[in-house]
Write a protein that holds these residues in place. Structure first.
Motif, short mmCIF file in Angstrom:
data_model
loop_
_atom_site.label_atom_id
_atom_site.label_comp_id
_atom_site.label_asym_id
_atom_site.label_seq_id
_atom_site.Cartn_x
_atom_site.Cartn_y
_atom_site.Cartn_z
N SER A 40 0.80 -1.24 0.00
CA SER A 40 0.00 0.00 0.00
C SER A 40 0.82 1.28 0.00
CB SER A 40 -0.88 0.04 1.25
OG SER A 40 -0.05 0.15 2.41
N THR B 293 -6.26 5.84 8.98
CA THR B 293 -7.27 6.64 9.68
C THR B 293 -8.20 7.17 8.61
OG1 THR B 293 -5.58 7.26 11.23
CG2 THR B 293 -7.57 8.59 11.25
N ASN B 294 -9.49 7.00 8.81
CA ASN B 294 -10.44 7.45 7.80
C ASN B 294 -11.08 8.77 8.19
OD1 ASN B 294 -11.04 4.06 7.88
ND2 ASN B 294 -10.22 5.02 6.05
N GLU B 295 -10.48 9.42 9.18
CA GLU B 295 -11.01 10.68 9.70
C GLU B 295 -11.27 11.69 8.57
OE1 GLU B 295 -12.01 11.69 12.63
OE2 GLU B 295 -12.18 13.79 12.00
N SER C 136 -14.46 14.97 7.22
CA SER C 136 -15.73 15.63 7.52
C SER C 136 -16.12 16.50 6.33
CB SER C 136 -15.63 16.49 8.79
OG SER C 136 -14.63 17.45 8.63
N SER D 212 -9.89 1.47 0.86
CA SER D 212 -10.75 0.65 1.72
C SER D 212 -12.15 0.48 1.14
CB SER D 212 -10.82 1.31 3.10
OG SER D 212 -11.99 0.96 3.76
N ASN E 144 -5.49 1.67 -5.30
CA ASN E 144 -4.35 1.60 -4.39
C ASN E 144 -3.32 2.57 -4.94
OD1 ASN E 144 -2.13 1.01 -2.85
ND2 ASN E 144 -2.50 -1.20 -2.87
N ASN F 7 -4.73 14.84 3.26
CA ASN F 7 -4.56 14.01 4.46
C ASN F 7 -4.41 12.52 4.11
OD1 ASN F 7 -5.04 16.43 5.99
ND2 ASN F 7 -7.18 16.18 5.42
N VAL F 8 -3.72 12.26 3.04
CA VAL F 8 -3.46 10.88 2.60
C VAL F 8 -1.94 10.63 2.56
CG1 VAL F 8 -3.77 9.19 0.75
CG2 VAL F 8 -5.59 10.84 1.23
C1 SAM Z 1 -7.61 10.69 6.71
S1 SAM Z 1 -8.46 10.06 5.34
C2 SAM Z 1 -8.61 11.51 4.33
C3 SAM Z 1 -9.98 11.67 3.72
C4 SAM Z 1 -10.18 12.94 2.90
N1 SAM Z 1 -9.25 13.04 1.80
C5 SAM Z 1 -10.10 14.16 3.77
O1 SAM Z 1 -9.08 14.84 3.78
O2 SAM Z 1 -11.08 14.45 4.47
C6 SAM Z 1 -7.19 9.11 4.50
C7 SAM Z 1 -7.75 8.11 3.49
O3 SAM Z 1 -6.67 7.69 2.65
C8 SAM Z 1 -6.88 6.34 2.32
N2 SAM Z 1 -5.60 5.72 1.89
C9 SAM Z 1 -4.48 5.48 2.64
N3 SAM Z 1 -3.56 4.85 1.91
C10 SAM Z 1 -4.07 4.70 0.66
C11 SAM Z 1 -3.59 4.11 -0.55
N4 SAM Z 1 -2.38 3.54 -0.63
N5 SAM Z 1 -4.40 4.11 -1.63
C12 SAM Z 1 -5.62 4.69 -1.57
N6 SAM Z 1 -6.15 5.26 -0.46
C13 SAM Z 1 -5.38 5.26 0.65
C14 SAM Z 1 -7.41 5.74 3.61
O4 SAM Z 1 -8.12 4.52 3.38
C15 SAM Z 1 -8.30 6.86 4.15
O5 SAM Z 1 -9.65 6.68 3.79
#
Ligand code: SAM
Length: 292
Positions: free
Chosen positions: A33, A87-89, A91, A163, A215, A235-236
């Motif tokens: 990932s 973290t899926n945080e 809003s 996810s 992914n 936030n990713v």
């Molecule tokens: C904290 S949330 C950010 C949600 C939104 N972008 C925001 O800022 O409100 C991070 C998201 O990134 C996704 N994520 C993390 N690694 C990833 C990857 N390698 N490929 C795709 N999605 C990923 C997680 O599943 C999660 O839902």
């Protein structure tokens, strides 16, 4: 009391992750990932996975690593593991200063360019969309900016996440009031239907968003994503190490059409990651331009 205490101790001892097991699992997660788990998060991994190991009747983290590679249900298990380590945080209307720049600067510029080119087509990519709040917010802002003109546009917000669980929640589009805490009241009444204390996103917002799995560590897959005028990835990249950040940001650059914009999280930066974009400074937000 003392027997309960000793039981807790013995369970903890049983499911301890050794340093080599941690490295093995950490490397596996990274390889699958691009998510990098720092040494100081070792116990987080141990605590969060302990119950899962018990459910699977596995005796050690080494057995779990083996399970992830060879069990017939390894794909589903990998999804569960991703849910544990991310973290899926999120809003609605998160980071208002940046959204104001999006609404008042980025969108008018991009829409105007398209109108002048006689192409009423707009593609926005929400990469790492979690439970849908980000792409739905973008869709609501598009309604606010375009009003009735929106019907003459071909618009798609491609919203992706690693996810499956968060994507299912996003597709359902029903939320509690906590996730709406920073959303202006008039936006809530315009774009949601209240249902017994829950809030359902209206169909005119939903139809602009298309959800699917991705992914971000799969560069070949990223090449196949439809090209966009605007990419949101907020936030990713905080989960990634520098090498993965460079790859992902490079893929966004390639995906963007000339004159397109990248918007990242307010605690994230492209410093030491990419020099390809031109940073544009606005009050409370930096956005990144792919020069045309
Ligand atoms: C904290 S949330 C950010 C949600 C939104 N972008 C925001 O800022 O409100 C991070 C998201 O990134 C996704 N994520 C993390 N690694 C990833 C990857 N390698 N490929 C795709 N999605 C990923 C997680 O599943 C999660 O839902």
């Amino acid at each position: 009391m003392s027997s309960l205490f000793s039981k807790t101790i013995s369970l903890r001892t049983e499911l301890k992750i050794s340093d080599p097991e941690f490295v093995q699992l950490r490397d596996y997660i990274y390889q699958q990932s691009g998510i990098y788990i720092a040494d100081n998060r070792k116990y987080l991994l141990e605590n969060r996975l302990a119950n899962r190991l018990k459910e699977l009747n596995l005796k050690s983290f080494a057995e779990y690593h083996h399970f992830l590679q060879y069990d017939p249900s390894k794909r589903q298990e990998l999804s569960r593991l991703f849910e544990v380590v991310t973290t899926n945080e999120t809003s609605f209307y998160c980071n208002p200063p940046q959204l104001a720049v999006f609404q008042n600067n980025v969108l008018p510029e991009v829409l105007d360019r398209q109108r002048k080119a006689g192409q009423r087509k707009l593609r926005i990519w929400s990469a790492g969309c979690s439970t849908g709040e980000e792409p739905y917010t973008i869709a609501m802002i598009l309604h606010e900016v375009l009003r009735t003109e929106i019907n003459s546009w071909d618009i798609r917000i491609n919203a992706n996440d690693l996810s499956e669980a968060v994507l299912n929640a996003a597709r359902a589009g029903v939320y509690n009031d906590y996730t709406l805490r920073t959303t202006p009241k008039e936006i809530v009444s315009r774009y949601f239907t209240a249902e017994e204390g829950r809030f359902r996103v209206k169909p005119e917002v939903k139809r602009l968003v298309s959800f699917g799995p991705i992914n971000l560590s799969d560069r070949a897959l990223l090449k196949r994503v439809e090209r966009s005028q605007i990419v949101f990835c907020r936030n990713v990249i905080i989960y990634f190490d520098d090498e993965m950040k460079k790859n992902v940001i490079g893929s966004f650059y390639d995906n963007l059409l000339p004159g397109g914009y990248l918007l990242i999280g307010h605690s994230e930066s492209l410093h030491n990651i990419s020099r390809a974009f031109k940073p544009k400074h606005h009050p409370g937000a930096i956005i990144y331009l792919k020069e045309g």
